[in-house]
Design an enzyme around this catalytic site. Structure first.
Site, PDB file in Angstrom:
ATOM      1  N   ASN A   8     106.656  79.157  51.489  1.00  0.00           N
ATOM      2  CA  ASN A   8     105.248  79.287  52.864  1.00  0.00           C
ATOM      3  C   ASN A   8     104.660  80.158  52.661  1.00  0.00           C
ATOM      4  OD1 ASN A   8     107.042  79.335  54.305  1.00  0.00           O
ATOM      5  ND2 ASN A   8     106.383  78.793  56.617  1.00  0.00           N
ATOM      6  N   VAL A   9     103.107  80.414  52.843  1.00  0.00           N
ATOM      7  CA  VAL A   9     102.063  81.979  52.557  1.00  0.00           C
ATOM      8  C   VAL A   9     100.859  81.799  54.085  1.00  0.00           C
ATOM      9  CG1 VAL A   9     101.363  83.295  51.344  1.00  0.00           C
ATOM     10  CG2 VAL A   9     103.202  82.564  50.535  1.00  0.00           C
ATOM     11  N   GLU A  29     105.649  73.860  49.297  1.00  0.00           N
ATOM     12  CA  GLU A  29     105.420  73.094  48.091  1.00  0.00           C
ATOM     13  C   GLU A  29     104.849  73.401  47.064  1.00  0.00           C
ATOM     14  OE1 GLU A  29     107.119  70.067  51.770  1.00  0.00           O
ATOM     15  OE2 GLU A  29     105.325  71.921  51.187  1.00  0.00           O
TER      16      GLU A  29
END
Length: 134
Positions: A44-45, A57
């Site tokens: 995740n960012v 994802e």
């Protein structure tokens, strides 16, 4: 093709350490087995404008496309402790598009199919049946 769930867990846990999560403090990593045997990963960012954050994802599917495409066969998503996480609704739709209804996703009690995670899904098959996709 056999699924090495431990290898997927290891890859997801490793990439999770690269997550950029300064706002939520909730790093997420994911690894997916592709139908040609490759493993693709993502983390995740986050963004100061919270709604612009990218789920792990999303990064994994981008990696899938960038590395030659293919279909996802199995996915393992983890939190900071390496515990299996269920994909959010948006990511379930994304995974369905790139793995189909038979894609296996590791859950708290073992693998489940996308068909189980996203019943009555709207996908390319639905568009074809309605004659709206080429």
């Amino acid at each position: 093709m056999g699924i090495d769930w431990e290898a997927l867990h290891t890859a997801a846990t490793s990439i999770m350490r690269n997550a950029y999560a300064p706002y939520s403090q909730f790093p997420v990593g994911v690894a997916g087995l592709v139908d040609d045997g490759r493993i693709v990963t993502g983390c995740n960012v986050e963004n100061a404008s919270y709604g612009l954050g990218l789920c792990a994802e999303c990064g994994m599917v981008s990696s899938l496309a960038a590395s030659g495409g293919g279909r996802l066969v199995a996915v393992y998503c983890v939190d900071a402790e390496g515990t299996a996480l269920a994909p959010c609704g948006r990511c379930r739709q994304l995974l369905l598009e790139h793995g189909g209804r038979d894609l296996l996703v590791m859950g708290a009690e073992g693998p489940v199919t996308m068909a189980e995670l996203l019943p009555w899904a709207f996908d390319a098959q639905e568009l074809h049946e309605r004659g709206t996709a080429s």
